[in-house]
Design a protein around this motif. Structure first.
Motif, PDB file in Angstrom:
ATOM      1  N   VAL A  91       0.853  -1.185   0.000  1.00  0.00           N
ATOM      2  CA  VAL A  91       0.000   0.000   0.000  1.00  0.00           C
ATOM      3  C   VAL A  91       0.893   1.241   0.000  1.00  0.00           C
ATOM      4  N   VAL A  92       0.572   2.213  -0.860  1.00  0.00           N
ATOM      5  CA  VAL A  92       1.324   3.467  -0.923  1.00  0.00           C
ATOM      6  C   VAL A  92       0.387   4.631  -0.636  1.00  0.00           C
ATOM      7  N   GLN A  93       0.959   5.704  -0.093  1.00  0.00           N
ATOM      8  CA  GLN A  93       0.179   6.896   0.228  1.00  0.00           C
ATOM      9  C   GLN A  93       0.080   7.775  -1.014  1.00  0.00           C
ATOM     10  N   ASN A  94      -1.132   8.207  -1.336  1.00  0.00           N
ATOM     11  CA  ASN A  94      -1.363   9.079  -2.481  1.00  0.00           C
ATOM     12  C   ASN A  94      -2.308  10.186  -2.032  1.00  0.00           C
ATOM     13  N   ASP A  95      -1.743  11.315  -1.621  1.00  0.00           N
ATOM     14  CA  ASP A  95      -2.576  12.413  -1.147  1.00  0.00           C
ATOM     15  C   ASP A  95      -3.229  13.134  -2.323  1.00  0.00           C
ATOM     16  N   GLU A  96      -4.522  13.404  -2.187  1.00  0.00           N
ATOM     17  CA  GLU A  96      -5.231  14.198  -3.194  1.00  0.00           C
ATOM     18  C   GLU A  96      -5.378  15.613  -2.664  1.00  0.00           C
ATOM     19  N   LEU A  97      -4.921  16.573  -3.446  1.00  0.00           N
ATOM     20  CA  LEU A  97      -4.992  17.982  -3.088  1.00  0.00           C
ATOM     21  C   LEU A  97      -5.947  18.665  -4.057  1.00  0.00           C
ATOM     22  N   LYS A  98      -6.955  19.321  -3.525  1.00  0.00           N
ATOM     23  CA  LYS A  98      -7.884  20.069  -4.363  1.00  0.00           C
ATOM     24  C   LYS A  98      -7.772  21.543  -4.005  1.00  0.00           C
ATOM     25  N   VAL A  99      -7.291  22.345  -4.967  1.00  0.00           N
ATOM     26  CA  VAL A  99      -7.192  23.786  -4.797  1.00  0.00           C
ATOM     27  C   VAL A  99      -8.515  24.380  -5.260  1.00  0.00           C
ATOM     28  N   PHE A 100      -9.190  25.073  -4.351  1.00  0.00           N
ATOM     29  CA  PHE A 100     -10.512  25.612  -4.672  1.00  0.00           C
ATOM     30  C   PHE A 100     -10.424  26.698  -5.723  1.00  0.00           C
ATOM     31  N   ARG A 101     -11.421  26.720  -6.586  1.00  0.00           N
ATOM     32  CA  ARG A 101     -11.447  27.691  -7.671  1.00  0.00           C
ATOM     33  C   ARG A 101     -11.633  29.102  -7.135  1.00  0.00           C
ATOM     34  N   CYS A 102     -10.860  30.004  -7.694  1.00  0.00           N
ATOM     35  CA  CYS A 102     -10.971  31.442  -7.469  1.00  0.00           C
ATOM     36  C   CYS A 102     -10.290  32.091  -8.670  1.00  0.00           C
ATOM     37  N   LYS A 103     -10.351  33.393  -8.756  1.00  0.00           N
ATOM     38  CA  LYS A 103      -9.761  34.078  -9.911  1.00  0.00           C
ATOM     39  C   LYS A 103      -8.272  33.732 -10.067  1.00  0.00           C
ATOM     40  N   GLU A 104      -7.538  33.761  -8.964  1.00  0.00           N
ATOM     41  CA  GLU A 104      -6.103  33.495  -9.014  1.00  0.00           C
ATOM     42  C   GLU A 104      -5.805  32.042  -9.413  1.00  0.00           C
ATOM     43  N   ALA A 105      -6.552  31.098  -8.840  1.00  0.00           N
ATOM     44  CA  ALA A 105      -6.346  29.686  -9.169  1.00  0.00           C
ATOM     45  C   ALA A 105      -6.683  29.419 -10.633  1.00  0.00           C
ATOM     46  N   ASP A 106      -7.746  30.051 -11.134  1.00  0.00           N
ATOM     47  CA  ASP A 106      -8.095  29.887 -12.543  1.00  0.00           C
ATOM     48  C   ASP A 106      -6.951  30.344 -13.448  1.00  0.00           C
ATOM     49  N   VAL A 107      -6.324  31.460 -13.115  1.00  0.00           N
ATOM     50  CA  VAL A 107      -5.208  31.973 -13.914  1.00  0.00           C
ATOM     51  C   VAL A 107      -4.009  31.019 -13.836  1.00  0.00           C
ATOM     52  N   GLY A 134     -12.851  22.783  -7.883  1.00  0.00           N
ATOM     53  CA  GLY A 134     -11.454  23.179  -7.913  1.00  0.00           C
ATOM     54  C   GLY A 134     -10.587  22.337  -8.826  1.00  0.00           C
ATOM     55  N   PHE A 135      -9.271  22.490  -8.645  1.00  0.00           N
ATOM     56  CA  PHE A 135      -8.260  21.823  -9.431  1.00  0.00           C
ATOM     57  C   PHE A 135      -7.680  20.682  -8.600  1.00  0.00           C
ATOM     58  N   ILE A 136      -7.605  19.482  -9.172  1.00  0.00           N
ATOM     59  CA  ILE A 136      -7.251  18.279  -8.427  1.00  0.00           C
ATOM     60  C   ILE A 136      -5.823  17.841  -8.784  1.00  0.00           C
ATOM     61  N   PHE A 137      -5.022  17.650  -7.737  1.00  0.00           N
ATOM     62  CA  PHE A 137      -3.638  17.204  -7.877  1.00  0.00           C
ATOM     63  C   PHE A 137      -3.449  15.960  -7.014  1.00  0.00           C
ATOM     64  N   GLN A 138      -2.472  15.123  -7.387  1.00  0.00           N
ATOM     65  CA  GLN A 138      -2.137  13.948  -6.571  1.00  0.00           C
ATOM     66  C   GLN A 138      -0.637  13.929  -6.320  1.00  0.00           C
ATOM     67  N   SER A 139      -0.272  13.408  -5.157  1.00  0.00           N
ATOM     68  CA  SER A 139       1.143  13.365  -4.785  1.00  0.00           C
ATOM     69  C   SER A 139       1.869  12.169  -5.401  1.00  0.00           C
ATOM     70  N   ASN A 140       1.144  11.110  -5.687  1.00  0.00           N
ATOM     71  CA  ASN A 140       1.753   9.881  -6.192  1.00  0.00           C
ATOM     72  C   ASN A 140       0.767   9.192  -7.130  1.00  0.00           C
TER      73      ASN A 140
END
Length: 87
Positions: free
Chosen positions: A32-48, A80-86
């Motif tokens: 088993v490996v750790q895979n963190d999901e990071l979601k940056v919430f949408r806003c004007k700056e994140a959209d850019v 928002g925008f979805i990222f994963q660590s692994n």
């Protein structure tokens, strides 16, 4: 367990964005490996910053002012925008 955090990108360390991080363990080749999901919430700056990123594009984030860690862009949804660590 989801945790609300503040993130900064290595390219824009002065800009704090709201996000949530969710630990998601998954099965690797033999363990088993750790895979963190990071979601940056949408806003004007994140959209850019994140609109138009390609799949698996690397972005270095500092979470709650910790050291920068590389995450990989996966998708965008209404929240928002979805990222994963692994991925």
């Amino acid at each position: 367990m989801m945790l609300r955090v503040s993130v900064r990108t290595e390219r824009n360390p002065e800009l704090a964005l709201d996000a949530k991080i969710t630990p998601v363990p998954r099965m690797g080749l033999s363990t088993v490996v750790q895979n963190d999901e990071l979601k940056v919430f949408r806003c004007k700056e994140a959209d850019v910053l994140f609109t138009g990123l390609g799949y698996d594009h690397q972005v270095s984030f500092s979470i709650n002012r910790a050291d920068f860690v590389t995450y990989y862009y996966q998708a965008r949804d209404d929240e928002g925008f979805i990222f994963q660590s692994n991925p």
